[in-house]
Design an enzyme around this catalytic site. Sequence first.
Site, PDB file in Angstrom:
ATOM      1  N   TYR A 125      16.216  27.243   0.562  1.00 37.21           N
ATOM      2  CA  TYR A 125      14.800  27.081   0.186  1.00 37.21           C
ATOM      3  C   TYR A 125      13.958  27.032   1.451  1.00 37.21           C
ATOM      4  CZ  TYR A 125      10.478  24.810  -1.369  1.00 37.21           C
ATOM      5  OH  TYR A 125       9.161  24.530  -1.606  1.00 37.21           O
ATOM      6  N   GLU A 213       6.195  30.047  -0.778  1.00 37.87           N
ATOM      7  CA  GLU A 213       7.442  29.425  -1.215  1.00 37.87           C
ATOM      8  C   GLU A 213       8.473  30.516  -1.435  1.00 37.87           C
ATOM      9  OE1 GLU A 213       8.399  25.776  -4.037  1.00 37.87           O
ATOM     10  OE2 GLU A 213       8.048  27.586  -5.219  1.00 37.87           O
TER      11      GLU A 213
END
Length: 405
Positions: A125, A213
């Site tokens: 991530y 993101e």
Amino acid sequence: MNIHEYQGKEILKKFGVAIQRGIVADTLDGAVQAAKELQAETGTQWFVVKSQIHAGGRGKGTIKETGSKGVVVAKGIHEVPDKVKGILGGTLVTLQTGPEGKKVNKVLIAEDVYYRGESEPKEYYMSILLDRAKGMPVIMASTEGGMNIEEVAATHPEKIVKEWVDPTFGLQPFQARKIAFAMGWTGNAFKEGVKFIHALYNAYVGLDASMFEINPLLKTSDNKILAVDCKVNLDDNALYRHKDLAELRDITEEDPLEVEAGKAGLNYVKLDGNVGCMVNGAGLAMATMDIIKLSGGEPANFLDVGGGASAETVEAGFRIILKDPNVKAILINIFGGIVRCDRVANGVVEAYKKIGDIRVPIIVRLQGTNAEEGARIIEQSGLKVYSAILLKDAARKVKEVLGEA
């Protein structure tokens, strides 16, 4: 402003960010053709069919009409038509869309990057956003990719690495290396990762973005670092500097009332409450929503009509608020500084008469220039409009009318 995954990836690619390649399509034939082109370009044998909506959790979401997931794998071109049929034109329900879901108007046909090689592919991530408390961008990364980052933060906060970047100096090489080390990358993956982080930060700054993101960020089996998914939020206040990015807006993904309010020059955000509010000034709007809650109600919206609350803007605000079936009362809270309260009062009366058949009670609280005169205009109008001078009076009246409702 939110944009689609395929749009975000194309933008990141221009800044040198390595991405999972794909081609967007809005028809079945277009999707099949996209798969053929992608196979000729990349040699991929499998394809990922990804719904394109402004919401996360697409892979775990479900298409109402077909039961298909929002992200599926086609094991060859021959499977692409059936996979696309299960998604395109359907309504995708995820945790972020709510039970009503969102219609899928486009799909992204992407290459398979989870191939097997010298090692197993692994998901990570990574995001960049503004830390308003520190006044600088922060890069967040985690080895727990592909998961809900809020869940990781709650259960394993130690697995989230944060690196703040001083905007005066920009991202320093040692900071990118620090993040890459924390992810456990070595060899070519480490070099690719450092390059990826620098390119991603340059894109964030260059686009005047509010948030990037990348989840998942993938280390492939041959140690490449790729953005498999991409969520980009652009700063609306900076779009005047990026005319090309403003054109990427997809109003079909936005609340119709918010789109209508934008066309009327109003700042409107729909909420889930029962009291509509119309205010001039964002700070006063926040205070008005607080007083509604203290009165036992729930704000149905945030609506800032700006400094010049004319009859036209009041009428537009009325029409938008009244389209929400949950609204049981409307509170208009105007501070007369730039605009006189008597003009606002006349605007309220004029708009009320023009719209007609308004079946919810309206409380008007006017304060500032010519507030008494404005209150007198409201009281003498003969309409079902309640006048208030003090904020506590308006709050009490809201409580009363909600009790009657």
